[in-house]
Write a protein that holds these residues in place. Structure first.
Motif, mmCIF file in Angstrom:
data_model
loop_
_atom_site.group_PDB
_atom_site.id
_atom_site.type_symbol
_atom_site.label_atom_id
_atom_site.label_comp_id
_atom_site.label_asym_id
_atom_site.label_seq_id
_atom_site.Cartn_x
_atom_site.Cartn_y
_atom_site.Cartn_z
ATOM 1 N N ALA A 42 -1.322 30.145 -58.024
ATOM 2 C CA ALA A 42 -0.499 29.143 -57.639
ATOM 3 C C ALA A 42 -1.523 27.678 -57.268
ATOM 4 O O ALA A 42 -2.399 27.854 -57.398
ATOM 5 N N GLY A 43 -0.736 26.843 -56.902
ATOM 6 C CA GLY A 43 -1.543 25.322 -56.695
ATOM 7 C C GLY A 43 -1.225 24.875 -55.413
ATOM 8 O O GLY A 43 0.145 25.292 -54.551
ATOM 9 N N ILE A 44 -1.268 23.961 -54.876
ATOM 10 C CA ILE A 44 -0.967 23.086 -54.084
ATOM 11 C C ILE A 44 -0.973 21.159 -54.522
ATOM 12 O O ILE A 44 -1.638 20.915 -55.858
ATOM 13 N N ASN A 45 0.212 21.035 -53.890
ATOM 14 C CA ASN A 45 0.441 19.146 -53.870
ATOM 15 C C ASN A 45 0.495 18.294 -53.317
ATOM 16 O O ASN A 45 0.270 19.141 -52.167
ATOM 17 N N ASN A 46 0.956 17.832 -52.961
ATOM 18 C CA ASN A 46 1.172 16.629 -51.920
ATOM 19 C C ASN A 46 2.044 16.818 -50.765
ATOM 20 O O ASN A 46 1.583 16.653 -49.821
ATOM 21 N N THR A 47 3.506 17.329 -51.473
ATOM 22 C CA THR A 47 3.795 17.822 -50.671
ATOM 23 C C THR A 47 3.289 19.090 -49.613
ATOM 24 O O THR A 47 3.513 18.685 -48.569
ATOM 25 N N ASP A 48 2.382 19.849 -50.135
ATOM 26 C CA ASP A 48 2.645 20.693 -49.033
ATOM 27 C C ASP A 48 1.392 20.305 -48.360
ATOM 28 O O ASP A 48 1.466 20.759 -47.100
ATOM 29 N N ILE A 49 0.326 19.015 -48.442
ATOM 30 C CA ILE A 49 -0.448 18.982 -48.151
ATOM 31 C C ILE A 49 -0.043 17.909 -46.768
ATOM 32 O O ILE A 49 -0.454 17.871 -45.601
#
Length: 54
Positions: A42-49
């Motif tokens: 899985a990854g992380i994106n701007n919404t997660d941050i």
């Protein structure tokens, strides 16, 4: 079949110290009409941050 999975829980808004890695989270049991997907990466994106920093 394993009964637990790995997860990262967001404990509160703020820095990285609010992310808690766990390797003993119970695997959810899908209800009628639901599916359970095995995620290998899985990854992380701007919404997660943005969610993490509030």
């Amino acid at each position: 079949m394993t009964k637990t999975m790995h997860a990262v829980h967001l404990l509160a808004y703020d820095g990285l110290e609010q992310l808690c890695y766990k390797d003993d989270v119970a695997i959810p049991r899908p209800k009628a009409g639901d599916v359970l997907i095995n995620v290998l990466a899985a990854g992380i994106n701007n919404t997660d941050i943005n969610t993490r920093i509030g």
